[in-house]
Design an enzyme around this catalytic site. Structure first.
Site, PDB file in Angstrom:
ATOM      1  N   GLY A   1      -0.547  -4.318  -8.509  1.00 47.28           N
ATOM      2  CA  GLY A   1       0.799  -4.325  -9.074  1.00 47.28           C
ATOM      3  C   GLY A   1       1.033  -3.048  -9.852  1.00 47.28           C
ATOM      4  O   GLY A   1       0.129  -2.551 -10.533  1.00 47.28           O
TER       5      GLY A   1
ATOM      6  N   SER B   1      -0.596  -0.568 -14.292  1.00 52.44           N
ATOM      7  CA  SER B   1      -1.100  -1.027 -12.997  1.00 52.44           C
ATOM      8  C   SER B   1      -2.232  -2.023 -13.195  1.00 52.44           C
ATOM      9  O   SER B   1      -2.973  -1.953 -14.183  1.00 52.44           O
ATOM     10  CB  SER B   1      -1.588   0.169 -12.172  1.00 52.44           C
ATOM     11  OG  SER B   1      -2.003  -0.230 -10.890  1.00 52.44           O
ATOM     12  N   ASP B   2      -2.338  -2.939 -12.243  1.00 57.78           N
ATOM     13  CA  ASP B   2      -3.438  -3.906 -12.279  1.00 57.78           C
ATOM     14  C   ASP B   2      -3.823  -4.263 -10.848  1.00 57.78           C
ATOM     15  O   ASP B   2      -2.959  -4.444  -9.984  1.00 57.78           O
ATOM     16  CB  ASP B   2      -3.034  -5.172 -13.033  1.00 57.78           C
ATOM     17  CG  ASP B   2      -4.230  -6.064 -13.314  1.00 57.78           C
ATOM     18  OD1 ASP B   2      -4.992  -5.750 -14.254  1.00 57.78           O
ATOM     19  OD2 ASP B   2      -4.424  -7.045 -12.569  1.00 57.78           O
ATOM     20  N   THR B   3      -5.130  -4.352 -10.596  1.00 56.70           N
ATOM     21  CA  THR B   3      -5.652  -4.656  -9.262  1.00 56.70           C
ATOM     22  C   THR B   3      -6.520  -5.903  -9.317  1.00 56.70           C
ATOM     23  O   THR B   3      -7.379  -6.029 -10.194  1.00 56.70           O
ATOM     24  CB  THR B   3      -6.475  -3.476  -8.718  1.00 56.70           C
ATOM     25  OG1 THR B   3      -5.656  -2.301  -8.665  1.00 56.70           O
ATOM     26  CG2 THR B   3      -7.006  -3.771  -7.318  1.00 56.70           C
TER      27      THR B   3
END
Length: 311
Positions: free
Chosen positions: A224, A187-189
């Protein structure tokens, strides 16, 4: 003698007429009491009418039967679409081992809130994230912010999956050598201000600059998520998506910004703030998923894990 015979004949005729009359009356009473139950206008003395009645009654019965079958089908219990109803264990055994490819304590906290405490392990992805970020920003055709977040999430999970296959990462060899179904979540923010991507600040001055730009304005937060499975040898993601929320900051004074930076919270947060902590005070409004801003969209992730486990 002739007179007596005539009287006798008349008696017989009278009795016969009486019997026939009673029979007809009985039949009429019978038809009136029974027929209206099915069809009040049915006429047993008109064959064509009766044929139409029974034909319509047969069609009506068929329709009622179909409605009954459909009702039974609709009333049968449906499978759940969320992880809470799908369950992550069968007979006490894990149906899959979740691996969170992230060092973020906030994402681990969200998994705990989903009821997955002690059902996942945290193994940071071996991906060189900084190099990938530089590569993506230097491309001739830049990715959109949602695509950017999705690409980083995908590469994080993929890199850890390949490490699982090679089993070269000594610190986590005990996990790599386990048998069973593994699901790796990457995950990436990122924060998106008018199409410009705001990552984590490099220092306090960078954090101060970001917060001043966000002050009193709306911006977007994209998270994501990419899920890889050991069932396909981590060749491609079995699920990937991007969740977006809109956030508005209140008007911040220099004193507000300086005080917030002194808490130390902005230093490891995209956009230099954390909505789940002290930074929640500077958020005036939010449209969308709160957990997306926090780092992992709970609702969407629950649906995807439920779908994966049910397939």
């Amino acid at each position: 003698m002739e007179r007596l015979v005539g009287v006798s004949d008349r008696n017989v005729l009278y009795r016969s007429t009486l019997i026939v009359s009673l029979w007809i009356q009985s039949l009429a009473l019978f038809s009136q009491s029974i027929v209206p139950i099915c069809h009040p206008r049915a006429n047993y003395f008109h064959p064509k009418e009766n044929q139409r009645y029974w034909r319509s009654n047969r069609d009506r019965y068929k329709m009622i039967k179909e409605m009954s079958v459909n009702s039974e089908t609709n009333s049968s219990p449906k499978l759940g679409t969320l992880l809470i109803s799908s369950g992550f264990r069968t007979n006490g055994e894990l149906r899959a081992q979740i691996v969170l490819a992230s060092q973020s304590p906030r994402r681990a906290e969200i998994l705990n809130m989903m009821g997955l405490r002690d059902q996942f392990v945290i193994i940071p992805s071996p991906l060189d994230e900084k190099s990938l970020q530089n590569e993506l920003t230097e491309r001739e055709h830049a990715l959109s912010p949602p695509q950017y977040a999705m690409t980083l999430a995908d590469h994080k999970a993929k890199a850890l999956g390949l490490a699982f296959l090679s089993k070269n990462e000594a610190p986590h060899r005990e996990v790599y050598n386990k048998e069973g179904h593994f699901l790796i979540i990457g995950s990436d923010t990122i924060v998106d201000l008018d199409g410009e991507i705001l990552e984590k600040p490099v220092d306090e001055e960078d954090a101060r600059h970001m917060l001043k730009r966000l002050s009193g304005r709306w911006h977007k937060v994209h998270t994501g998520v990419s899920i890889y499975s050991s069932n396909n040898s981590y060749e491609s993601p079995i699920s990937s998506f991007t969740e977006t929320a809109q956030v508005k900051f209140t008007e911040l004074t220099d004193a507000d910004i300086d005080s917030y930076i002194k808490t130390g919270e902005p230093k490891d947060k995209a956009g230099s703030y954390g909505i789940q902590g002290v930074g929640g005070q500077i958020v005036e409004s939010i449209h969308g998923c709160f957990f997306c801003v926090m780092g992992l969209p709970m609702h969407k992730l629950s649906r995807e894990l439920s779908r994966i486990l049910s397939s």
